[in-house]
Design a protein around this motif. Structure first.
Motif, short mmCIF file in Angstrom:
data_model
loop_
_atom_site.label_atom_id
_atom_site.label_comp_id
_atom_site.label_asym_id
_atom_site.label_seq_id
_atom_site.Cartn_x
_atom_site.Cartn_y
_atom_site.Cartn_z
N LYS A 299 12.28 -1.80 6.58
CA LYS A 299 13.25 -1.66 5.48
C LYS A 299 13.02 -2.86 4.43
CE LYS A 299 16.91 1.16 7.63
NZ LYS A 299 18.44 1.26 8.22
N ARG A 300 13.47 -2.66 3.20
CA ARG A 300 13.34 -3.68 2.26
C ARG A 300 14.54 -3.45 0.96
NH1 ARG A 300 10.08 -5.26 5.16
NH2 ARG A 300 8.02 -6.20 4.77
N THR A 301 15.16 -4.55 0.69
CA THR A 301 15.91 -4.49 -0.22
C THR A 301 15.34 -5.42 -1.44
OG1 THR A 301 17.26 -6.51 0.65
CG2 THR A 301 18.35 -4.32 1.15
N PHE A 302 14.89 -6.38 -1.01
CA PHE A 302 13.81 -7.13 -1.96
C PHE A 302 12.71 -7.63 -1.20
CE2 PHE A 302 18.14 -7.33 -3.78
CZ PHE A 302 17.98 -7.09 -5.03
N PRO B 189 18.56 0.32 1.18
CA PRO B 189 17.29 -0.35 1.37
C PRO B 189 16.24 0.98 1.31
CG PRO B 189 18.70 -1.10 3.01
CD PRO B 189 19.60 0.01 2.11
N LEU B 190 14.96 0.34 1.17
CA LEU B 190 13.80 1.25 0.60
C LEU B 190 13.40 1.31 2.36
CD1 LEU B 190 11.83 0.27 -1.98
CD2 LEU B 190 13.13 2.43 -1.89
N GLU B 191 12.90 2.48 2.64
CA GLU B 191 12.28 2.89 4.16
C GLU B 191 10.67 2.83 4.09
OE1 GLU B 191 13.56 3.07 7.08
OE2 GLU B 191 15.87 3.49 6.54
N LEU B 192 10.26 1.59 4.29
CA LEU B 192 8.75 1.54 4.30
C LEU B 192 8.23 1.37 5.69
CD1 LEU B 192 8.48 -1.34 1.70
CD2 LEU B 192 8.47 1.05 1.14
N PRO B 193 6.85 1.83 5.79
CA PRO B 193 6.16 1.53 7.18
C PRO B 193 6.40 0.25 7.75
CG PRO B 193 4.85 2.83 5.38
CD PRO B 193 5.73 2.39 4.67
N LEU C 269 13.11 -3.29 -7.83
CA LEU C 269 13.72 -3.03 -6.39
C LEU C 269 15.31 -3.07 -6.82
CD1 LEU C 269 11.52 -5.00 -4.09
CD2 LEU C 269 11.76 -2.78 -4.25
N LEU C 270 15.72 -3.74 -7.78
CA LEU C 270 17.13 -3.93 -8.14
C LEU C 270 17.55 -2.57 -8.36
CD1 LEU C 270 19.57 -5.50 -9.11
CD2 LEU C 270 18.89 -5.48 -11.59
N GLU C 271 17.04 -1.70 -8.86
CA GLU C 271 17.30 -0.23 -9.29
C GLU C 271 17.18 0.68 -7.77
OE1 GLU C 271 16.21 1.17 -13.29
OE2 GLU C 271 14.88 -0.54 -12.96
N LEU C 272 15.85 0.27 -7.42
CA LEU C 272 15.39 1.29 -6.47
C LEU C 272 16.23 1.18 -5.00
CD1 LEU C 272 11.51 0.86 -6.64
CD2 LEU C 272 12.73 3.04 -6.71
N THR C 273 17.01 0.08 -4.75
CA THR C 273 17.70 -0.25 -3.71
C THR C 273 19.45 -0.45 -4.23
OG1 THR C 273 17.78 -2.83 -3.67
CG2 THR C 273 15.97 -1.53 -2.57
N GLY D 131 0.96 -1.15 0.02
CA GLY D 131 -0.09 -0.03 0.03
C GLY D 131 0.67 1.32 -0.06
N HIS D 132 2.13 1.24 0.08
CA HIS D 132 2.88 2.38 0.08
C HIS D 132 3.63 2.59 -1.29
CE1 HIS D 132 5.63 5.44 1.83
NE2 HIS D 132 6.51 4.78 1.40
N VAL D 133 3.28 3.67 -2.12
CA VAL D 133 4.00 4.00 -3.29
C VAL D 133 5.48 4.23 -3.35
CG1 VAL D 133 3.70 5.57 -5.40
CG2 VAL D 133 1.91 4.90 -4.38
N VAL D 134 6.34 3.46 -4.05
CA VAL D 134 7.53 3.42 -4.02
C VAL D 134 8.34 3.81 -5.20
CG1 VAL D 134 7.90 1.41 -2.32
CG2 VAL D 134 8.09 0.83 -4.68
N SER D 135 7.45 3.95 -6.44
CA SER D 135 8.05 4.42 -7.59
C SER D 135 6.71 4.94 -8.54
CB SER D 135 8.96 3.42 -8.30
OG SER D 135 9.32 3.76 -9.62
N GLU D 136 7.05 5.65 -9.38
CA GLU D 136 6.23 6.19 -10.45
C GLU D 136 6.70 6.19 -11.85
OE1 GLU D 136 4.76 9.85 -8.57
OE2 GLU D 136 2.80 8.65 -8.24
#
Length: 404
Positions: free
Chosen positions: A367-370, A360-364, A350-354, A299-304
């Motif tokens: 953290k997420r790498t994959f 790592p992405l900071e999500l509610p 996610l390969l690119e985003l992280t 539910g959390h937008v990480v990319s557009e």
């Protein structure tokens, strides 16, 4: 508000009318439907109620008969559907055939024949090159600006939105390990893509020139090309993607016809290398599409990612795919490849985003790498429509479940 009426500005209004296949609660019978707002019209029943000659194409459990009917039929059916849901005199017949989306089950809308996936975003290709070939003089491979790179996937594991995705297992070997091991993927990723659905087939030994793109491609949909990066990294030399990709590909339950996207057509980015004549589209109708995609995790937008930045168009991909005489079949599906824009928040994997797990992405939820088990990924998108409206694309959702 009666279901025949759709609020002004609804991205699934009469200007859109994407096709799907549904069954009603308590029934196993599948039939073609058309989305209107938050309802689905039983298109086959509507055709029968209004005495339409298109009953044979619409009162079916799959879109394949309509896909095979060809471009003239696609346009004729669309005109008829538009009239059925907008002309007041049809309201009495049509209203009872509109079912709330909450009361139906959506299915894979067509029988997938062959599946091909491309690699058409320059931003994505450069990011991948910088990640895996940081010392190379150019982050692109030498052939990238000369032809649309692709690979043949597995049609039998194309699934409809909402289908759970089991974490794949396979061989993987980290650079620091002396030997490979077998087990569940620990670097499970997404690829935000657009899929194109072929309707009209071709004979083996013939090719499809650029101007014939719209004679063969019926429509498009969002597509998530799930990717096990650790399995992929160990297996892909020298023949490319295999088990790291073939375990699942998710597509939307709704196929948006190309005729609904005329206001979203745009020219592709400026080409930096001369193209061979069969791929040279300088004099052709613009074949890029202005699609605004959003990627959400839990539910959390990480990319557009913006689809308008794609270097190779769907028309060029179709032409190249058939340039050797390979035939098209009704129900063929081909993916655009990961959609990535130039900005960090426009990357489609996610390969690119992280950056391969380095940031790592900071999500509610943490953290997420994959992807972790239980994570749900949702792709949504819209395109510019007529008179300032938006044309919505059906979403693609999948939740990761533990390896079996």
């Amino acid at each position: 508000m009666p279901p025949f009426d759709v609020p002004e500005g609804d991205p699934f209004g009469p200007h859109n009318l994407p096709y799907g296949v549904f069954s009603r609660t308590g029934s196993s019978e599948r039939t073609v439907g058309v989305r209107l707002g938050d309802h689905v019209l039983d298109a086959g029943a509507a055709a029968a109620a209004l005495g339409s000659p298109y009953v044979s194409l619409l009162a079916r459990p799959s879109l394949n008969p309509l896909l095979a009917a060809g471009r003239t039929a696609w346009s004729d059916v669309r005109r008829a559907l538009t009239a059925w849901v907008t002309v007041p005199s049809h309201r009495e017949a049509i209203a009872p055939l509109l079912h709330p989306l909450s009361e139906v089950t959506l299915h894979l809308p067509f029988e997938v024949a062959d599946y091909v996936d491309f690699y058409a975003s320059e931003n994505h290709a450069r990011n991948v090159g910088r990640i895996f070939r940081p010392d190379a003089p150019d982050s692109l491979t030498p052939n990238w600006k000369h032809l649309p790179i692709g690979y043949h996937g597995r049609s039998g594991t194309v699934v409809v939105s909402g289908t759970e995705v089991v974490r794949p297992s396979g061989q993987r070997k980290a650079p620091t390990e002396s030997a490979p091991s077998f087990g569940p993927s620990v670097r499970l990723d997404i690829e935000a893509e657009v899929g194109f659905v072929v309707g009209t087939p071709t004979d083996m030994g013939t090719s499809v020139p650029l101007p014939a793109f719209r004679d063969h491609v019926f429509g498009l949909c969002l597509l998530n090309d799930w990717s096990a990066r650790d399995i992929q990294a160990w297996e892909y030399v020298p023949l490319g993607p295999f088990l790291g990709k073939s375990f699942a590909t998710s597509v939307s339950a709704w196929i948006t016809p190309l005729d609904a996207l005329k206001d979203a057509q745009v020219a592709p980015p400026q080409r930096t290398h001369p193209l061979l004549p069969y791929l040279d589209d300088a004099s052709e109708e613009p074949a890029g599409y202005d699609l605004r995609i959003s990627v959400a995790i839990n539910g959390h937008v990480v990319s557009e990612p913006p689809f308008s930045t794609m270097y190779w168009t769907a028309a060029q991909q179709l032409t190249h795919m058939t340039a050797n005489g390979a035939s098209l079949r009704t129900g063929d599906l081909y993916g655009s490849g990961t959609v990535s824009g130039p900005a960090e928040n426009e990357r489609g994997s996610l390969l690119e985003l992280t950056w391969n797990g380095e940031t790592p992405l900071e999500l509610p939820a943490g953290k997420r790498t994959f992807l972790e088990d239980g994570d749900e990924v949702t792709l949504t998108a819209w395109a510019p429509g007529p008179n300032g409206t938006r044309t919505g694309l059906g979403e693609v959702t999948g939740r990761i479940t533990p390896a079996s």
